[in-house]
Design an enzyme around this catalytic site. Sequence first.
Site, PDB file in Angstrom:
ATOM      1  N   GLU A 145       0.826  -1.210   0.000  1.00  0.00           N
ATOM      2  CA  GLU A 145       0.000   0.000   0.000  1.00  0.00           C
ATOM      3  C   GLU A 145       0.857   1.256   0.000  1.00  0.00           C
ATOM      4  O   GLU A 145       0.507   2.259  -0.634  1.00  0.00           O
ATOM      5  CB  GLU A 145      -0.938  -0.022   1.212  1.00  0.00           C
ATOM      6  CG  GLU A 145      -2.052  -1.053   1.074  1.00  0.00           C
ATOM      7  CD  GLU A 145      -2.850  -1.230   2.346  1.00  0.00           C
ATOM      8  OE1 GLU A 145      -4.075  -1.028   2.314  1.00  0.00           O
ATOM      9  OE2 GLU A 145      -2.248  -1.585   3.387  1.00  0.00           O
ATOM     10  N   GLU A 165      -3.833  -9.534   3.359  1.00  0.00           N
ATOM     11  CA  GLU A 165      -4.655  -9.307   4.553  1.00  0.00           C
ATOM     12  C   GLU A 165      -5.774 -10.332   4.713  1.00  0.00           C
ATOM     13  O   GLU A 165      -6.172 -10.671   5.834  1.00  0.00           O
ATOM     14  CB  GLU A 165      -5.251  -7.887   4.519  1.00  0.00           C
ATOM     15  CG  GLU A 165      -4.261  -6.764   4.756  1.00  0.00           C
ATOM     16  CD  GLU A 165      -3.563  -6.289   3.494  1.00  0.00           C
ATOM     17  OE1 GLU A 165      -2.865  -5.270   3.554  1.00  0.00           O
ATOM     18  OE2 GLU A 165      -3.714  -6.957   2.434  1.00  0.00           O
TER      19      GLU A 165
END
Length: 249
Positions: free
Chosen positions: A109, A129
């Site tokens: 990210e 995730e």
Amino acid sequence: MNPRLEVAEGVGTLCLDRPPMNALNIATQDRLKELAEEAARRDDVRAVVVYGGEKAFAAGADIKEMQAMDHTAMVLRARALQDAFTAVVRIPKPVVAAATGYALGGGCELALCADYRIAGENAMLGQPEILLGLIPGAGGTQRLSRLIGPSKAKDLIFTGRMVKADEALALGLVDRVVPADEVYAEAHAWAAKLAQGPAKEAIDTGLETDIETGLAVERNWFTGLFATEDRERGIRSFVEEGPGKARFL
């Protein structure tokens, strides 16, 4: 060790520097925001390199720290987490991510916050995730889908799989792949040749709105540059010396 900003030749290197794998704990997130804001306002910084070192870019969030956080704690923290990454996006200067080794979860990210991504041949990127029973929370669902398209982003996010540098390049997740020991030098060279300017803001603002508003933003910046010394120097150099010879302050 703490993240730090080092400036040389007009390039600010934002070093993550949290051994061994640059896990992005709360203190690192907050420091990242401070350094991004510092880079944004410093006149001696024309471009920025985000670098994790030779071993890893960032292997993700600090999972042990997250394990201790309940729903209430994360509700209170989530906005600050996103704001730290958005501060990198909002640097009004070219930003390049120099990624070696793992760039996973929050590390991926963070790379997505850059304007350009150079990866080492040993790089591994992904949004794992889902394997923790979570989804990306620092911009991954939004920035990844905008960068590589929703179907490719969903593949990575739904499966949590990691991709090697060559596949990341094919997906458009990174822009260039080089030998791992050349990543930082390549990123610094890319950044050093770029002058600070309004093109980034025009592009980013336009992508966030409709095309008519984007064209108005572009028009305002374009005409405004006719009042600057850079415009005068650039056009004079083109006429007198040919293209690509201008040197801007």
